[in-house]
Write an enzyme that holds these catalytic residues in place. Sequence first.
Site, PDB file in Angstrom:
ATOM      1  N   PHE A 123       0.829  -0.713  -0.001  1.00  0.00           N
ATOM      2  CA  PHE A 123      -0.112   0.372   0.133  1.00  0.00           C
ATOM      3  C   PHE A 123       1.239   1.305  -0.194  1.00  0.00           C
ATOM      4  O   PHE A 123       1.236   1.363   0.523  1.00  0.00           O
ATOM      5  CB  PHE A 123      -1.003   0.442   1.050  1.00  0.00           C
ATOM      6  CG  PHE A 123      -2.123   1.561   1.386  1.00  0.00           C
ATOM      7  CD1 PHE A 123      -2.774   0.798   0.439  1.00  0.00           C
ATOM      8  CD2 PHE A 123      -1.931   1.977   2.453  1.00  0.00           C
ATOM      9  CE1 PHE A 123      -4.330   1.726   0.647  1.00  0.00           C
ATOM     10  CE2 PHE A 123      -2.930   3.042   2.206  1.00  0.00           C
ATOM     11  CZ  PHE A 123      -3.183   2.983   1.831  1.00  0.00           C
ATOM     12  N   SER A 132       1.251  11.825   8.230  1.00  0.00           N
ATOM     13  CA  SER A 132      -0.038  12.157   8.698  1.00  0.00           C
ATOM     14  C   SER A 132      -1.443  12.929   7.489  1.00  0.00           C
ATOM     15  O   SER A 132      -2.285  12.890   7.042  1.00  0.00           O
ATOM     16  CB  SER A 132       0.323  12.180  10.499  1.00  0.00           C
ATOM     17  OG  SER A 132       0.247  11.477  10.916  1.00  0.00           O
ATOM     18  N   GLU A 362      -1.100   3.559   9.939  1.00  0.00           N
ATOM     19  CA  GLU A 362      -2.602   3.963  10.282  1.00  0.00           C
ATOM     20  C   GLU A 362      -3.497   4.738  10.702  1.00  0.00           C
ATOM     21  O   GLU A 362      -4.053   4.743  11.265  1.00  0.00           O
ATOM     22  CB  GLU A 362      -2.702   2.285   9.755  1.00  0.00           C
ATOM     23  CG  GLU A 362      -2.548   1.677   8.987  1.00  0.00           C
ATOM     24  CD  GLU A 362      -3.067   0.213   8.167  1.00  0.00           C
ATOM     25  OE1 GLU A 362      -4.154   0.498   8.688  1.00  0.00           O
ATOM     26  OE2 GLU A 362      -2.574  -0.647   8.470  1.00  0.00           O
ATOM     27  N   THR A 364      -1.668   7.934  13.458  1.00  0.00           N
ATOM     28  CA  THR A 364      -0.906   7.509  14.961  1.00  0.00           C
ATOM     29  C   THR A 364      -2.185   8.442  16.295  1.00  0.00           C
ATOM     30  O   THR A 364      -2.962   8.529  15.740  1.00  0.00           O
ATOM     31  CB  THR A 364       0.261   9.413  15.397  1.00  0.00           C
ATOM     32  OG1 THR A 364      -0.924  10.689  15.214  1.00  0.00           O
ATOM     33  CG2 THR A 364       1.297   8.720  13.749  1.00  0.00           C
TER      34      THR A 364
END
Length: 383
Positions: A123, A132, A362, A364
């Site tokens: 991915f 982020s 995935e 934080t």
Amino acid sequence: MDLGLTEEQTAFRRLARDFCDAEIVPFRRDWDRAESVDLDLLPKLGELGFFGLTIPEEHGGVGGDHLTYMLAMEELGRADSSVRGIVSVSTGLVAKPLLAHGTDAQKAEWLPRLTAGAALGCFGLTEPGHGSDAAHLRSRARRDGDDYVIDGSKIFITNGTWAEVALVFARTGDDGPRGISAFLVPTDAPGFSRTTIEGKLGLRGQATAELSFDDVRVPASAMLGEEGRGFAIAMETLDKGRVAIGASCTGIVQGCLEEVVAYTTTREQFGKPIASFQLVQEMVADLSLDADAARLLVWRAADLIDRGEPFGVAASKAKLFASEAAVRASNIAMQAFGGYGFIDDYPVQKYLRDARVMTLYEGTSQVQKLLIGRAETGINAFT
């Protein structure tokens, strides 16, 4: 705790545990030291259906619901989070969005191999300058006739060194998240290169890589979904992925509980098992409570997915609580084991190292809190 599980779910859970205890647990220390699992494990996982859960049989999968998938992720997390990562990335972050958004030709090309464990997917979202803040990623895909040409780089990509296909997110326009599209890119494409990231603190058994794209040409038919819908696909995929992280972390907590109980009931100090000491029993109680709480949060989120109801906030809560609980649990286990916990003859220090990254990837823990806060207040703290 089998609250509400069907006979089929309970049977698969038992099958998963037995497989993990026989095929993973005895080798996890060696794989951790070697910084690579034995890839001969992958077809075995495929044969038992780990890679095919929630994927219909017509595409090579074994079907099943998301709760069953989370039961599998918990058992893999208890056994070795590196193996869990290999499976959940290839299945949850590649095969599932491919099933949801792919064309018939794309599904026929990739899903049977992915669900069998004969090929892995990765991915490609995170970039060196954008973790982020994925909405502002910089990798680009420019249209050139019937093709797209991709340039850019990705970082911290699980399965990146081993994958045969990468789900890559690249900018096809300049209007923020609405300018991002998704592409299925074969990793043997000219101009596609990857470098293994070594020396990781945890998850050492899975391949983590930096991906580079230098004029990588793919046909327009490689686009997954519509142009400009890549960011939406990524966020939808990560919501489900967060539930899987929560399940994996529940497995870590459960593993710590089982190891602490086994050790403290046999280890003696001052003429009696240390499990008889009040503060040790407090440790066991804290572990047991966190295991049940994390599991129920994960199961709730999985149930919402299966019901077709909104689950994003539930996913954030499951991921946040379970990942932080895994760090707490592995610290408690280290304390219970004393000096023996500091060496890798026992699994608790591996649990500690693996758990630490779960609060980071995935999304934080801080990002999960902002998502939960936005849902409660209606105020977006991201902008």
